[in-house]
Scaffold this motif. Sequence first.
Motif, PDB file in Angstrom:
ATOM      1  N   PHE A   3       0.815  -1.204   0.000  1.00 56.25           N
ATOM      2  CA  PHE A   3       0.000   0.000   0.000  1.00 56.25           C
ATOM      3  C   PHE A   3       0.853   1.260   0.000  1.00 56.25           C
ATOM      4  N   TYR A   4       0.250   2.355  -0.433  1.00 59.93           N
ATOM      5  CA  TYR A   4       0.862   3.678  -0.293  1.00 59.93           C
ATOM      6  C   TYR A   4      -0.225   4.734  -0.414  1.00 59.93           C
ATOM      7  N   TYR A   5       0.164   5.999  -0.139  1.00 60.67           N
ATOM      8  CA  TYR A   5      -0.778   7.120  -0.192  1.00 60.67           C
ATOM      9  C   TYR A   5      -0.390   8.117  -1.285  1.00 60.67           C
ATOM     10  N   GLY A   6       0.410   7.658  -2.246  1.00 66.36           N
ATOM     11  CA  GLY A   6       0.940   8.563  -3.245  1.00 66.36           C
ATOM     12  C   GLY A   6       2.261   9.138  -2.779  1.00 66.36           C
ATOM     13  N   ASP A   7       2.908   9.885  -3.640  1.00 69.36           N
ATOM     14  CA  ASP A   7       4.184  10.523  -3.287  1.00 69.36           C
ATOM     15  C   ASP A   7       3.996  11.957  -2.805  1.00 69.36           C
ATOM     16  N   ASN A   8       2.914  12.597  -3.272  1.00 73.63           N
ATOM     17  CA  ASN A   8       2.663  13.990  -2.925  1.00 73.63           C
ATOM     18  C   ASN A   8       1.188  14.175  -2.589  1.00 73.63           C
ATOM     19  N   VAL A   9       0.924  14.989  -1.585  1.00 76.39           N
ATOM     20  CA  VAL A   9      -0.440  15.350  -1.217  1.00 76.39           C
ATOM     21  C   VAL A   9      -0.532  16.866  -1.143  1.00 76.39           C
ATOM     22  N   TYR A  10      -1.487  17.427  -1.882  1.00 75.88           N
ATOM     23  CA  TYR A  10      -1.698  18.871  -1.887  1.00 75.88           C
ATOM     24  C   TYR A  10      -3.039  19.166  -1.235  1.00 75.88           C
ATOM     25  N   LEU A  11      -2.997  19.872  -0.100  1.00 75.12           N
ATOM     26  CA  LEU A  11      -4.212  20.199   0.642  1.00 75.12           C
ATOM     27  C   LEU A  11      -4.715  21.556   0.175  1.00 75.12           C
ATOM     28  N   ASN A  12      -5.720  21.508  -0.690  1.00 75.43           N
ATOM     29  CA  ASN A  12      -6.248  22.716  -1.312  1.00 75.43           C
ATOM     30  C   ASN A  12      -7.598  23.049  -0.676  1.00 75.43           C
ATOM     31  N   THR A  13      -7.653  24.183   0.015  1.00 75.89           N
ATOM     32  CA  THR A  13      -8.898  24.563   0.693  1.00 75.89           C
ATOM     33  C   THR A  13      -9.991  24.972  -0.281  1.00 75.89           C
ATOM     34  N   ASN A  14      -9.652  25.199  -1.538  1.00 73.81           N
ATOM     35  CA  ASN A  14     -10.659  25.573  -2.535  1.00 73.81           C
ATOM     36  C   ASN A  14     -11.397  24.376  -3.101  1.00 73.81           C
ATOM     37  N   ASP A  15     -10.885  23.162  -2.875  1.00 74.53           N
ATOM     38  CA  ASP A  15     -11.559  21.961  -3.354  1.00 74.53           C
ATOM     39  C   ASP A  15     -12.807  21.700  -2.523  1.00 74.53           C
ATOM     40  N   THR A  16     -13.839  21.219  -3.195  1.00 74.99           N
ATOM     41  CA  THR A  16     -15.082  20.912  -2.487  1.00 74.99           C
ATOM     42  C   THR A  16     -15.009  19.564  -1.777  1.00 74.99           C
ATOM     43  N   THR A  17     -14.083  18.707  -2.183  1.00 71.45           N
ATOM     44  CA  THR A  17     -13.953  17.397  -1.553  1.00 71.45           C
ATOM     45  C   THR A  17     -12.759  17.385  -0.614  1.00 71.45           C
ATOM     46  N   ARG A  18     -12.867  16.601   0.424  1.00 72.96           N
ATOM     47  CA  ARG A  18     -11.779  16.447   1.393  1.00 72.96           C
ATOM     48  C   ARG A  18     -11.202  15.036   1.338  1.00 72.96           C
ATOM     49  N   ILE A  19     -11.537  14.327   0.276  1.00 71.79           N
ATOM     50  CA  ILE A  19     -11.012  12.976   0.095  1.00 71.79           C
ATOM     51  C   ILE A  19     -10.021  12.991  -1.063  1.00 71.79           C
ATOM     52  N   ILE A  20      -8.819  12.500  -0.828  1.00 73.58           N
ATOM     53  CA  ILE A  20      -7.740  12.548  -1.817  1.00 73.58           C
ATOM     54  C   ILE A  20      -7.408  11.120  -2.252  1.00 73.58           C
ATOM     55  N   HIS A  21      -7.361  10.911  -3.563  1.00 69.85           N
ATOM     56  CA  HIS A  21      -7.042   9.596  -4.121  1.00 69.85           C
ATOM     57  C   HIS A  21      -5.639   9.628  -4.729  1.00 69.85           C
ATOM     58  N   PRO A  22      -4.746   8.707  -4.352  1.00 74.87           N
ATOM     59  CA  PRO A  22      -3.440   8.603  -5.010  1.00 74.87           C
ATOM     60  C   PRO A  22      -3.611   8.329  -6.498  1.00 74.87           C
ATOM     61  N   PRO A  23      -2.595   8.639  -7.314  1.00 76.50           N
ATOM     62  CA  PRO A  23      -2.732   8.494  -8.777  1.00 76.50           C
ATOM     63  C   PRO A  23      -3.180   7.111  -9.231  1.00 76.50           C
ATOM     64  N   VAL A  24      -2.619   6.050  -8.646  1.00 74.23           N
ATOM     65  CA  VAL A  24      -2.984   4.705  -9.084  1.00 74.23           C
ATOM     66  C   VAL A  24      -4.447   4.428  -8.789  1.00 74.23           C
ATOM     67  N   ARG A  25      -4.881   4.779  -7.573  1.00 71.61           N
ATOM     68  CA  ARG A  25      -6.271   4.544  -7.209  1.00 71.61           C
ATOM     69  C   ARG A  25      -7.206   5.425  -8.038  1.00 71.61           C
ATOM     70  N   LYS A  26      -6.782   6.668  -8.290  1.00 72.06           N
ATOM     71  CA  LYS A  26      -7.606   7.584  -9.076  1.00 72.06           C
ATOM     72  C   LYS A  26      -7.797   7.052 -10.493  1.00 72.06           C
ATOM     73  N   PHE A  27      -6.691   6.576 -11.088  1.00 71.54           N
ATOM     74  CA  PHE A  27      -6.795   5.994 -12.432  1.00 71.54           C
ATOM     75  C   PHE A  27      -7.714   4.781 -12.421  1.00 71.54           C
ATOM     76  N   TRP A  28      -7.544   3.927 -11.408  1.00 75.78           N
ATOM     77  CA  TRP A  28      -8.366   2.714 -11.314  1.00 75.78           C
ATOM     78  C   TRP A  28      -9.841   3.072 -11.208  1.00 75.78           C
ATOM     79  N   ASN A  29     -10.154   4.040 -10.321  1.00 72.22           N
ATOM     80  CA  ASN A  29     -11.550   4.428 -10.125  1.00 72.22           C
ATOM     81  C   ASN A  29     -12.144   5.052 -11.381  1.00 72.22           C
TER      82      ASN A  29
END
Length: 325
Positions: free
Chosen positions: A109-135
């Motif tokens: 498992f991993y959580y990605g290499d980079n996480v950007y916490l953007n307060t302008n995003d409406t979602t507070r759930i972050i998907h790593p690139p591999v999981r995002k591509f899969w989804n």
Amino acid sequence: MKNIWLIISACLFLTSCATILKKEDYDLRVTSNVRNAKVKVYDSLYDLPNNIKVVRSKKDLKLTLISDTLNLDYIVKSSPNPTFLYLNSLGMQLSPAYYAIDLTNQKRFYYGDNVYLNTNDTTRIIHPPVRKFWNEYFGKKYPKNKEHINLSLSIPYINGFNFEPNEIGTKVNTGFWGISAGLEYFYRDDKYVALKFVAATDFFVPIPAAATLDDVREDLSTTYIDLTDNYKLGRLNFGYGINYSVNNYRLIDQTYPDENIEFRRKNQSFGLTANTYFQFGKSLFAGVVYRPTFIRINPTIDFKYEHLISVDFAFKIPMRKNNYG
């Protein structure tokens, strides 16, 4: 014998990619669009930007972004890391064993290499690139509406034959190439009927090229029409139905240039069809078709089992588009 099993076991465990190449923890780069902010991870506070050591786990990672004016919770979804997904596959035949080994530990498992916490995003759930591509890839369903019609064109590229020509005996061979055309009609959003005409051969060359044929050879081929009822489940399509087939056997002897010998057998039969396809894109499909026949009606009427198994590549063209285009 004991030493052999020890060597095999050592090879399996030493070549499991995620187990060997990955540590139990790693540095996760965390940044934010908020100046002078901090992040809370595992009950510890860190100034941002920062490289924060996180532990690999199947559990999601909770982050809290803190500043003078806000306190926001984020969830970073746990995802299989690329090493686990892709490098293990390089083991080819042994890759199932590699995956089985890695499935027993958290290093996959991993959580990605980079996480950007953007307060302008409406979602507070972050998907790593591999999981995002899969989804995103498998989440795209390409839905159809009732009365949608497709023109289906395909190439039965790999064809495995098991025929029993009359008075010849069993003939088994695998070859390449064929062509297919048909129509699909959706009578429900997730169900359709398909009528298809198919011709398949056991030609021995897998790519279009000039080839030198043997002086003596046996050819197997078939043409058939099938009618199937099909289910569409996301990117997967399953179908079953009936077919009418003309199965052909041909023996050619060109040993003597002045005398060519050709011998043919043909039978007409009824049988069943089953297929499974995966949708790679809007129009491209690949699948496996199993087409057995049981009832022979010509040249004799009897029960005789024969089959064709094809790896099929299909391209579907909308003839009547639905609301999704």
